[in-house]
Design a protein around this motif. Structure first.
Motif, PDB file in Angstrom:
ATOM      1  N   LEU A 169      20.318   2.981 -51.961  1.00 26.14           N
ATOM      2  CA  LEU A 169      21.179   3.933 -51.270  1.00 26.14           C
ATOM      3  C   LEU A 169      22.628   3.594 -51.592  1.00 26.14           C
ATOM      4  CD1 LEU A 169      21.901   6.089 -49.056  1.00 26.14           C
ATOM      5  CD2 LEU A 169      21.811   4.200 -47.403  1.00 26.14           C
ATOM      6  N   VAL A 170      23.415   4.617 -51.973  1.00 24.56           N
ATOM      7  CA  VAL A 170      24.848   4.442 -52.184  1.00 24.56           C
ATOM      8  C   VAL A 170      25.557   5.456 -51.295  1.00 24.56           C
ATOM      9  CG1 VAL A 170      26.729   4.294 -53.849  1.00 24.56           C
ATOM     10  CG2 VAL A 170      24.381   3.821 -54.587  1.00 24.56           C
ATOM     11  N   LEU A 171      26.456   4.970 -50.458  1.00 23.40           N
ATOM     12  CA  LEU A 171      27.081   5.815 -49.441  1.00 23.40           C
ATOM     13  C   LEU A 171      28.595   5.685 -49.522  1.00 23.40           C
ATOM     14  CD1 LEU A 171      26.383   7.421 -46.670  1.00 23.40           C
ATOM     15  CD2 LEU A 171      26.915   5.246 -45.587  1.00 23.40           C
ATOM     16  N   ASN A 172      29.290   6.821 -49.497  1.00 26.20           N
ATOM     17  CA  ASN A 172      30.745   6.827 -49.489  1.00 26.20           C
ATOM     18  C   ASN A 172      31.230   7.014 -48.051  1.00 26.20           C
ATOM     19  OD1 ASN A 172      33.495   7.065 -50.143  1.00 26.20           O
ATOM     20  ND2 ASN A 172      33.315   9.273 -50.495  1.00 26.20           N
ATOM     21  N   LEU A 173      31.936   6.001 -47.537  1.00 25.71           N
ATOM     22  CA  LEU A 173      32.552   6.089 -46.221  1.00 25.71           C
ATOM     23  C   LEU A 173      34.070   6.087 -46.370  1.00 25.71           C
ATOM     24  CD1 LEU A 173      30.373   3.511 -44.218  1.00 25.71           C
ATOM     25  CD2 LEU A 173      30.205   6.009 -44.156  1.00 25.71           C
ATOM     26  N   HIS A 174      34.755   6.678 -45.410  1.00 29.04           N
ATOM     27  CA  HIS A 174      36.207   6.776 -45.438  1.00 29.04           C
ATOM     28  C   HIS A 174      36.773   5.770 -44.441  1.00 29.04           C
ATOM     29  CE1 HIS A 174      35.953  10.412 -47.909  1.00 29.04           C
ATOM     30  NE2 HIS A 174      34.819  10.568 -47.263  1.00 29.04           N
ATOM     31  N   LEU A 175      37.525   4.809 -44.957  1.00 23.11           N
ATOM     32  CA  LEU A 175      37.969   3.683 -44.137  1.00 23.11           C
ATOM     33  C   LEU A 175      38.766   4.116 -42.913  1.00 23.11           C
ATOM     34  CD1 LEU A 175      38.945   1.050 -46.836  1.00 23.11           C
ATOM     35  CD2 LEU A 175      37.142   0.837 -45.123  1.00 23.11           C
ATOM     36  N   GLU A 176      39.504   5.210 -43.017  1.00 19.85           N
ATOM     37  CA  GLU A 176      40.336   5.655 -41.907  1.00 19.85           C
ATOM     38  C   GLU A 176      39.561   6.480 -40.881  1.00 19.85           C
ATOM     39  OE1 GLU A 176      43.646   7.676 -43.596  1.00 19.85           O
ATOM     40  OE2 GLU A 176      44.462   5.878 -44.562  1.00 19.85           O
ATOM     41  N   SER A 177      38.318   6.775 -41.182  1.00 13.76           N
ATOM     42  CA  SER A 177      37.508   7.567 -40.258  1.00 13.76           C
ATOM     43  C   SER A 177      37.081   6.741 -39.059  1.00 13.76           C
ATOM     44  CB  SER A 177      36.266   8.097 -40.979  1.00 13.76           C
ATOM     45  OG  SER A 177      35.354   8.657 -40.064  1.00 13.76           O
ATOM     46  N   GLU A 178      37.052   7.361 -37.900  1.00  8.30           N
ATOM     47  CA  GLU A 178      36.629   6.680 -36.680  1.00  8.30           C
ATOM     48  C   GLU A 178      35.164   6.275 -36.734  1.00  8.30           C
ATOM     49  OE1 GLU A 178      37.492   9.263 -33.452  1.00  8.30           O
ATOM     50  OE2 GLU A 178      39.679   9.112 -33.680  1.00  8.30           O
ATOM     51  N   THR A 179      34.393   6.932 -37.594  1.00 11.62           N
ATOM     52  CA  THR A 179      32.957   6.669 -37.633  1.00 11.62           C
ATOM     53  C   THR A 179      32.558   5.645 -38.695  1.00 11.62           C
ATOM     54  OG1 THR A 179      32.658   8.568 -39.116  1.00 11.62           O
ATOM     55  CG2 THR A 179      32.367   8.952 -36.754  1.00 11.62           C
ATOM     56  N   CYS A 180      33.519   5.152 -39.459  1.00 16.04           N
ATOM     57  CA  CYS A 180      33.191   4.213 -40.544  1.00 16.04           C
ATOM     58  C   CYS A 180      32.448   2.992 -40.020  1.00 16.04           C
ATOM     59  CB  CYS A 180      34.465   3.804 -41.279  1.00 16.04           C
ATOM     60  SG  CYS A 180      34.177   2.647 -42.656  1.00 16.04           S
ATOM     61  N   GLN A 181      32.985   2.347 -39.006  1.00 23.37           N
ATOM     62  CA  GLN A 181      32.349   1.139 -38.481  1.00 23.37           C
ATOM     63  C   GLN A 181      31.013   1.456 -37.824  1.00 23.37           C
ATOM     64  OE1 GLN A 181      33.536  -2.064 -39.031  1.00 23.37           O
ATOM     65  NE2 GLN A 181      31.428  -2.483 -38.361  1.00 23.37           N
ATOM     66  N   VAL A 182      30.919   2.609 -37.179  1.00 21.02           N
ATOM     67  CA  VAL A 182      29.651   3.024 -36.564  1.00 21.02           C
ATOM     68  C   VAL A 182      28.565   3.123 -37.631  1.00 21.02           C
ATOM     69  CG1 VAL A 182      28.465   4.896 -35.361  1.00 21.02           C
ATOM     70  CG2 VAL A 182      30.786   4.243 -34.667  1.00 21.02           C
ATOM     71  N   CYS A 183      28.903   3.761 -38.749  1.00 27.25           N
ATOM     72  CA  CYS A 183      27.932   3.913 -39.838  1.00 27.25           C
ATOM     73  C   CYS A 183      27.535   2.555 -40.414  1.00 27.25           C
ATOM     74  CB  CYS A 183      28.508   4.803 -40.940  1.00 27.25           C
ATOM     75  SG  CYS A 183      28.698   6.530 -40.475  1.00 27.25           S
ATOM     76  N   LEU A 184      28.494   1.679 -40.589  1.00 25.82           N
ATOM     77  CA  LEU A 184      28.188   0.348 -41.114  1.00 25.82           C
ATOM     78  C   LEU A 184      27.250  -0.411 -40.183  1.00 25.82           C
ATOM     79  CD1 LEU A 184      31.674  -0.746 -42.500  1.00 25.82           C
ATOM     80  CD2 LEU A 184      29.597  -0.368 -43.841  1.00 25.82           C
ATOM     81  N   ASP A 185      27.468  -0.298 -38.903  1.00 27.40           N
ATOM     82  CA  ASP A 185      26.592  -0.978 -37.941  1.00 27.40           C
ATOM     83  C   ASP A 185      25.169  -0.439 -38.026  1.00 27.40           C
ATOM     84  OD1 ASP A 185      28.726  -2.496 -37.081  1.00 27.40           O
ATOM     85  OD2 ASP A 185      29.130  -1.269 -35.311  1.00 27.40           O
ATOM     86  N   HIS A 186      25.036   0.882 -38.128  1.00 27.37           N
ATOM     87  CA  HIS A 186      23.699   1.484 -38.257  1.00 27.37           C
ATOM     88  C   HIS A 186      23.032   1.044 -39.553  1.00 27.37           C
ATOM     89  CE1 HIS A 186      24.144   3.755 -34.686  1.00 27.37           C
ATOM     90  NE2 HIS A 186      24.871   4.762 -35.173  1.00 27.37           N
ATOM     91  N   LEU A 187      23.794   1.005 -40.635  1.00 26.12           N
ATOM     92  CA  LEU A 187      23.240   0.597 -41.930  1.00 26.12           C
ATOM     93  C   LEU A 187      22.737  -0.840 -41.881  1.00 26.12           C
ATOM     94  CD1 LEU A 187      25.876   2.269 -44.245  1.00 26.12           C
ATOM     95  CD2 LEU A 187      23.402   2.585 -44.465  1.00 26.12           C
ATOM     96  N   ARG A 188      23.499  -1.722 -41.263  1.00 28.62           N
ATOM     97  CA  ARG A 188      23.074  -3.126 -41.174  1.00 28.62           C
ATOM     98  C   ARG A 188      21.814  -3.262 -40.320  1.00 28.62           C
ATOM     99  NH1 ARG A 188      28.949  -3.987 -40.478  1.00 28.62           N
ATOM    100  NH2 ARG A 188      29.779  -4.683 -42.486  1.00 28.62           N
ATOM    101  N   ALA A 189      21.708  -2.420 -39.296  1.00 29.29           N
ATOM    102  CA  ALA A 189      20.517  -2.467 -38.450  1.00 29.29           C
ATOM    103  C   ALA A 189      19.274  -2.040 -39.224  1.00 29.29           C
ATOM    104  CB  ALA A 189      20.713  -1.577 -37.223  1.00 29.29           C
ATOM    105  N   VAL A 190      19.441  -1.117 -40.169  1.00 28.09           N
ATOM    106  CA  VAL A 190      18.302  -0.593 -40.931  1.00 28.09           C
ATOM    107  C   VAL A 190      17.989  -1.449 -42.150  1.00 28.09           C
ATOM    108  CG1 VAL A 190      17.475   1.369 -42.293  1.00 28.09           C
ATOM    109  CG2 VAL A 190      18.681   1.775 -40.144  1.00 28.09           C
ATOM    110  N   PHE A 191      19.021  -1.849 -42.902  1.00 30.01           N
ATOM    111  CA  PHE A 191      18.808  -2.528 -44.188  1.00 30.01           C
ATOM    112  C   PHE A 191      18.980  -4.043 -44.105  1.00 30.01           C
ATOM    113  CE2 PHE A 191      19.605   1.814 -45.505  1.00 30.01           C
ATOM    114  CZ  PHE A 191      18.737   1.988 -46.567  1.00 30.01           C
ATOM    115  N   GLY A 192      19.457  -4.557 -42.988  1.00 30.21           N
ATOM    116  CA  GLY A 192      19.624  -5.993 -42.862  1.00 30.21           C
ATOM    117  C   GLY A 192      20.636  -6.544 -43.843  1.00 30.21           C
ATOM    118  N   THR A 193      20.274  -7.614 -44.535  1.00 32.39           N
ATOM    119  CA  THR A 193      21.197  -8.265 -45.468  1.00 32.39           C
ATOM    120  C   THR A 193      21.168  -7.648 -46.863  1.00 32.39           C
ATOM    121  OG1 THR A 193      19.530  -9.925 -46.046  1.00 32.39           O
ATOM    122  CG2 THR A 193      21.043 -10.452 -44.240  1.00 32.39           C
ATOM    123  N   ALA A 194      20.290  -6.688 -47.100  1.00 33.24           N
ATOM    124  CA  ALA A 194      20.191  -6.047 -48.418  1.00 33.24           C
ATOM    125  C   ALA A 194      21.254  -4.957 -48.528  1.00 33.24           C
ATOM    126  CB  ALA A 194      18.798  -5.471 -48.629  1.00 33.24           C
TER     127      ALA A 194
END
Length: 253
Positions: A169-194
């Motif tokens: 999976l390759v995902l483009n997030l926008h650093l200035e977006s309020e949801t950037c960190q939310v998305c990263l947290d969800h991704l880590r919960a799903v993919f772990g350290t990969a």
């Protein structure tokens, strides 16, 4: 994405073309960012750094059989993949018919046996259990960042399920977006350290790579930084400097 003059007199979120002597760009009304840019001199080039970063999946899978994309934009990534990865079946899901209507202006190829653009909601499409993808590229943007519906934990679980056993999976997030960190947290919960992140040169885009299995750990990056025999020299010339940035990021993990 670099700033651009605001688009006036259009409903917020509506796609708008702008042309200079050198490039054709796509911008959404109400947003100061350029969403996509096409060089008029070289229409198949990846004009923006973040798109070259997203092609970093080639370091781990240089010849994917199936590529699924959520978000068309100006079509830079689909166009590049269609031209330089002839073995790949490519499917692009775009929700906005106004964006799809611009495909000819951006010289996106017509649908054929191995390339197609589907007008659909990317979230709903993944819930429909599509064929497994070796590479899933998510570059969805609504003028503010990732659409809210794609920032939910369920969407990232669907992304994981849509991948083949060694899929990326390759995902483009926008650093200035309020949801950037939310998305990263969800991704880590799903993919772990990969999972790892790379920031583009102008510090506006965060490109996230995540995978099933141990592909990132098993890849010999030294070998991966040599041009694959099947990839055209002009494609590799564009990507090689950016791939070194990805290698440096992984080395520092």
């Amino acid at each position: 994405m670099p700033p651009a003059p605001p688009v006036h007199d259009l409903p917020p979120g509506q796609a708008q073309l702008r042309q200079t002597r050198e490039a054709l760009t796509l911008q959404f009304a109400g947003s100061p960012s350029i969403q996509s840019s096409m060089s008029l001199l070289n229409p198949h080039a990846l004009d923006l750094e973040y798109t070259r970063l997203m092609m970093g999946f080639l370091l781990f899978d240089s010849a994917p059989a199936r590529i699924l994309m959520i978000g068309l934009g100006g079509g830079s990534l689909p166009k590049f993949c269609h031209r330089y990865l002839p073995q790949a079946d490519i499917e692009v899901v775009e929700i906005d018919p106004g964006v799809i209507a611009l495909r000819e202006a951006f010289r996106v190829p017509a649908d054929d046996a191995r390339f197609r653009i589907i007008q659909a909601d990317g979230k709903a499409y993944l819930q429909g259990d599509p064929a497994p993808a070796d590479v899933l590229l998510v570059d969805a943007y609504d003028g503010k960042g990732m659409p809210a519906a794609l920032c939910e934990a369920g969407f990232f679980r669907d992304c994981h399920r849509a991948l083949s056993p060694q899929g990326i999976l390759v995902l483009n997030l926008h650093l200035e977006s309020e949801t950037c960190q939310v998305c990263l947290d969800h991704l880590r919960a799903v993919f772990g350290t990969a999972l790892f992140e790379v920031i583009d040169d102008d510090m506006t885009n965060c490109i996230v790579f995540a995978c099933k299995g141990e592909r990132f750990e098993e890849t010999d990056l030294g070998a991966a930084l040599r041009k694959p025999a099947h990839l055209a020299k002009d494609a590799w010339r564009q990507l090689a400097p950016t791939f070194k940035v990805i290698e440096a990021t992984l080395t520092m993990r």
